[in-house]
Scaffold this motif. Structure first.
Motif, PDB file in Angstrom:
ATOM      1  N   GLN A 188       7.540  -2.866  21.104  1.00  0.00           N
ATOM      2  CA  GLN A 188       7.124  -2.825  19.705  1.00  0.00           C
ATOM      3  C   GLN A 188       8.216  -3.368  18.793  1.00  0.00           C
ATOM      4  N   ARG A 189       9.467  -2.995  19.097  1.00  0.00           N
ATOM      5  CA  ARG A 189      10.584  -3.477  18.267  1.00  0.00           C
ATOM      6  C   ARG A 189      10.723  -4.991  18.366  1.00  0.00           C
ATOM      7  N   LEU A 190      10.636  -5.518  19.612  1.00  0.00           N
ATOM      8  CA  LEU A 190      10.788  -6.956  19.808  1.00  0.00           C
ATOM      9  C   LEU A 190       9.619  -7.729  19.211  1.00  0.00           C
ATOM     10  N   THR A 191       8.416  -7.179  19.289  1.00  0.00           N
ATOM     11  CA  THR A 191       7.259  -7.832  18.677  1.00  0.00           C
ATOM     12  C   THR A 191       7.428  -7.930  17.171  1.00  0.00           C
ATOM     13  N   SER A 192       7.887  -6.840  16.553  1.00  0.00           N
ATOM     14  CA  SER A 192       8.118  -6.837  15.104  1.00  0.00           C
ATOM     15  C   SER A 192       9.197  -7.845  14.728  1.00  0.00           C
ATOM     16  N   LYS A 193      10.277  -7.895  15.530  1.00  0.00           N
ATOM     17  CA  LYS A 193      11.369  -8.829  15.242  1.00  0.00           C
ATOM     18  C   LYS A 193      10.904 -10.274  15.397  1.00  0.00           C
ATOM     19  N   THR A 194      10.074 -10.530  16.404  1.00  0.00           N
ATOM     20  CA  THR A 194       9.556 -11.888  16.631  1.00  0.00           C
ATOM     21  C   THR A 194       8.703 -12.351  15.459  1.00  0.00           C
ATOM     22  N   GLU A 195       7.839 -11.464  14.978  1.00  0.00           N
ATOM     23  CA  GLU A 195       6.984 -11.820  13.840  1.00  0.00           C
ATOM     24  C   GLU A 195       7.818 -12.083  12.597  1.00  0.00           C
ATOM     25  N   GLU A 196       8.869 -11.291  12.409  1.00  0.00           N
ATOM     26  CA  GLU A 196       9.745 -11.481  11.253  1.00  0.00           C
ATOM     27  C   GLU A 196      10.458 -12.828  11.321  1.00  0.00           C
ATOM     28  N   LEU A 197      10.984 -13.179  12.514  1.00  0.00           N
ATOM     29  CA  LEU A 197      11.681 -14.455  12.677  1.00  0.00           C
ATOM     30  C   LEU A 197      10.716 -15.632  12.555  1.00  0.00           C
ATOM     31  N   GLU A 198       9.482 -15.476  13.078  1.00  0.00           N
ATOM     32  CA  GLU A 198       8.499 -16.545  12.958  1.00  0.00           C
ATOM     33  C   GLU A 198       8.178 -16.826  11.495  1.00  0.00           C
ATOM     34  N   PHE A 199       8.010 -15.763  10.710  1.00  0.00           N
ATOM     35  CA  PHE A 199       7.737 -15.913   9.284  1.00  0.00           C
ATOM     36  C   PHE A 199       8.892 -16.625   8.591  1.00  0.00           C
ATOM     37  N   ARG A 200      10.124 -16.237   8.951  1.00  0.00           N
ATOM     38  CA  ARG A 200      11.308 -16.852   8.337  1.00  0.00           C
ATOM     39  C   ARG A 200      11.403 -18.330   8.700  1.00  0.00           C
ATOM     40  N   VAL A 201      11.193 -18.659   9.985  1.00  0.00           N
ATOM     41  CA  VAL A 201      11.273 -20.046  10.418  1.00  0.00           C
ATOM     42  C   VAL A 201      10.205 -20.895   9.731  1.00  0.00           C
ATOM     43  N   ASN A 202       8.981 -20.353   9.622  1.00  0.00           N
ATOM     44  CA  ASN A 202       7.908 -21.101   8.960  1.00  0.00           C
ATOM     45  C   ASN A 202       8.256 -21.422   7.514  1.00  0.00           C
ATOM     46  N   VAL A 262     -13.583 -19.496 -11.087  1.00  0.00           N
ATOM     47  CA  VAL A 262     -13.511 -18.685 -12.284  1.00  0.00           C
ATOM     48  C   VAL A 262     -12.059 -18.541 -12.681  1.00  0.00           C
ATOM     49  N   SER A 263     -11.801 -18.133 -13.897  1.00  0.00           N
ATOM     50  CA  SER A 263     -10.439 -17.946 -14.382  1.00  0.00           C
ATOM     51  C   SER A 263     -10.166 -16.447 -14.518  1.00  0.00           C
ATOM     52  N   PRO A 264      -9.003 -15.974 -14.085  1.00  0.00           N
ATOM     53  CA  PRO A 264      -7.934 -16.734 -13.456  1.00  0.00           C
ATOM     54  C   PRO A 264      -8.233 -17.069 -12.005  1.00  0.00           C
ATOM     55  N   VAL A 265      -7.636 -18.151 -11.509  1.00  0.00           N
ATOM     56  CA  VAL A 265      -7.859 -18.567 -10.140  1.00  0.00           C
ATOM     57  C   VAL A 265      -7.085 -17.653  -9.210  1.00  0.00           C
ATOM     58  N   THR A 266      -7.744 -17.180  -8.155  1.00  0.00           N
ATOM     59  CA  THR A 266      -7.122 -16.225  -7.245  1.00  0.00           C
ATOM     60  C   THR A 266      -7.120 -16.779  -5.835  1.00  0.00           C
ATOM     61  N   PRO A 267      -5.967 -17.198  -5.291  1.00  0.00           N
ATOM     62  CA  PRO A 267      -5.929 -17.664  -3.914  1.00  0.00           C
ATOM     63  C   PRO A 267      -6.121 -16.506  -2.948  1.00  0.00           C
ATOM     64  N   GLN A 268      -6.753 -16.808  -1.799  1.00  0.00           N
ATOM     65  CA  GLN A 268      -6.924 -15.771  -0.796  1.00  0.00           C
ATOM     66  C   GLN A 268      -5.568 -15.368  -0.242  1.00  0.00           C
ATOM     67  N   ILE A 269      -5.357 -14.076  -0.039  1.00  0.00           N
ATOM     68  CA  ILE A 269      -4.063 -13.567   0.394  1.00  0.00           C
ATOM     69  C   ILE A 269      -4.068 -13.376   1.898  1.00  0.00           C
ATOM     70  N   SER A 270      -3.065 -13.951   2.559  1.00  0.00           N
ATOM     71  CA  SER A 270      -2.895 -13.777   3.998  1.00  0.00           C
ATOM     72  C   SER A 270      -1.790 -12.762   4.220  1.00  0.00           C
ATOM     73  N   GLU A 271      -2.165 -11.550   4.621  1.00  0.00           N
ATOM     74  CA  GLU A 271      -1.214 -10.459   4.676  1.00  0.00           C
ATOM     75  C   GLU A 271      -0.119 -10.692   5.704  1.00  0.00           C
ATOM     76  N   THR A 272      -0.405 -11.468   6.770  1.00  0.00           N
ATOM     77  CA  THR A 272       0.588 -11.674   7.813  1.00  0.00           C
ATOM     78  C   THR A 272       1.744 -12.538   7.333  1.00  0.00           C
ATOM     79  N   GLN A 273       1.583 -13.184   6.187  1.00  0.00           N
ATOM     80  CA  GLN A 273       2.626 -14.067   5.689  1.00  0.00           C
ATOM     81  C   GLN A 273       3.382 -13.484   4.501  1.00  0.00           C
ATOM     82  N   LEU A 274       3.025 -12.306   4.069  1.00  0.00           N
ATOM     83  CA  LEU A 274       3.598 -11.771   2.845  1.00  0.00           C
ATOM     84  C   LEU A 274       4.759 -10.840   3.122  1.00  0.00           C
ATOM     85  N   ALA A 275       5.760 -10.916   2.254  1.00  0.00           N
ATOM     86  CA  ALA A 275       6.881  -9.989   2.328  1.00  0.00           C
ATOM     87  C   ALA A 275       6.443  -8.621   1.819  1.00  0.00           C
TER      88      ALA A 275
END
Length: 279
Positions: free
Chosen positions: A74-88, A140-153
Motif C-alpha cells: 500500500q505504501r509503495l502504491t501510494s508513493k508510485t502514484e505520487e511520483l507518477e503525478f509529479r513526473v506527468n 453555460v457561464s461560468p465554464v466548469t471543466p470536468q475534475i479528474s480527482e486522480t490528478q489533483l493535489a
C-alpha cells in the motif's frame, strides 16, 4: 505560444514583458534550454536507487508477515502514484517551456514561425498519460471543466469549487482573489486554465476589462487545446474589442471558429465579430 495570429495580442496586453522578451539574446534562450536539461537530469535520478531495500516483512507468524507485506504494498502504491503525478506535471511543464523557447528562437533568428509544428513531448510518446483536464465543456457561464480527482493535489478541488461558488454568487472580488491564490498554489495543474478563466470572469464582473483579458490569455496559453480553451479565446477576443483593440479582437475571434469548429463558443464569437463589424 506558437500561434502567429495571436502574437499581436501579447503585444497589446504585455507591452513591458514583450519588450523584455525581444531584448533577449540567443545566448539567453540557450541558457534557459540548458537549465531545462539540468532539470531533466535531476528527474532521471529519480529512476536510480539510493541504497539497499528497506522493506520490512518480518514477523513471528505467517499472518504477521502477510500483514507487513500488505502494508508495504500500500505504501509503495501510494508513493508510485505520487511520483507518477509529479513526473506527468514536469513533462507537461517542460514541454510547454521548450515549445515557447522554440518559438522565440525562430523569431529571433528570422525563421518562419508558421512552419513550427507541435513540440515533441519530453521523454517521447507516453501514450496520452499526461493530461491537462478532460470532459466536455458545458455551454453555460461560468465554464466548469470536468475534475479528474486522480490528478489533483490535496485540497485542490475544494479550493477550486470554493472560488467557483464565489463567482456564481456574484462575489467577484472574493472570486478573483481566490482564483489568483489557486493559481499561485497549484501552478501547472489540471485546473490551471479553468482558474485563469474564472479569474477573468470575476475581473470582468468588477469592470477591470484589461486584467480580465490578461487572465483569459493566461487561460488559453495554459492549455490551448483543453476543455475551456475555446471559451477563453472567445472571451479574450470580446475583451479586446471592449478595449478598442478591434483589429486584434477580430483576429482572435476568428481563431475560435478555426481552432474549435462545432464548439458553442464559435456562435458567440461570430456574434461578437458582427458587433465589432469585423471583415
Amino acid at each position: 505560444m506558437r500561434f502567429p495570429a495571436l502574437f499581436a495580442v501579447f503585444m497589446v496586453l504585455w507591452p513591458v514583458g514583450v519588450t523584455a522578451q525581444q531584448d533577449q539574446t540567443l545566448a539567453d534562450i540557450r541558457q534557459e534550454l540548458t537549465v531545462l536539461y539540468v532539470e531533466m537530469q535531476r528527474l532521471k535520478r529519480e529512476l536510480s536507487t539510493t541504497g539497499g531495500p528497506s522493506v520490512a516483512t518480518g514477523g513471528n507468524t505467517v499472518l504477521d508477515r502477510l500483514g507487513s507485506i500488505e502494508a508495504e504494498l500500500q505504501r509503495l502504491t501510494s508513493k508510485t502514484e505520487e511520483l507518477e503525478f509529479r513526473v506527468n506535471r514536469i513533462v507537461e511543464d517542460g514541454t510547454n517551456r521548450i515549445g515557447d523557447l522554440e518559438f522565440r528562437l525562430v523569431e529571433l533568428e528570422g525563421g518562419d514561425i508558421g512552419a513550427l509544428g507541435e513540440t515533441t513531448t519530453l521523454g517521447g510518446d507516453i501514450g496520452g498519460t499526461v493530461t491537462t483536464g478532460g470532459g466536455a465543456v458545458a455551454p453555460v457561464s461560468p465554464v466548469t471543466p470536468q475534475i479528474s480527482e486522480t490528478q489533483l493535489a490535496v485540497g485542490e478541488e475544494d479550493d477550486f469549487k470554493r472560488a467557483q461558488s464565489a463567482l456564481a454568487e456574484g462575489r467577484y472580488q472574493d472570486a478573483a482573489d481566490q482564483f489568483a491564490a489557486f493559481s499561485a498554489n497549484y501552478p501547472g495543474g489540471p485546473l490551471a486554465a479553468g482558474a485563469s478563466l474564472g479569474r477573468g470572469e470575476a475581473l470582468e464582473g468588477l469592470g477591470d476589462t484589461r486584467e480580465a483579458a490578461r487572465a483569459y490569455l493566461d487561460s488559453f496559453s495554459a492549455d490551448p487545446t483543453g476543455p475551456v480553451a475555446a471559451q477563453s479565446l472567445f472571451r479574450l477576443g470580446r475583451a479586446l474589442g471592449a478595449l478598442n483593440q478591434t483589429s486584434e479582437a477580430c483576429v482572435t475571434l476568428s481563431e475560435v471558429g478555426i481552432r474549435f469548429p462545432g464548439d458553442p463558443a464559435v456562435a458567440e464569437a461570430e456574434q461578437a465579430k458582427r458587433a465589432l463589424a469585423c471583415p
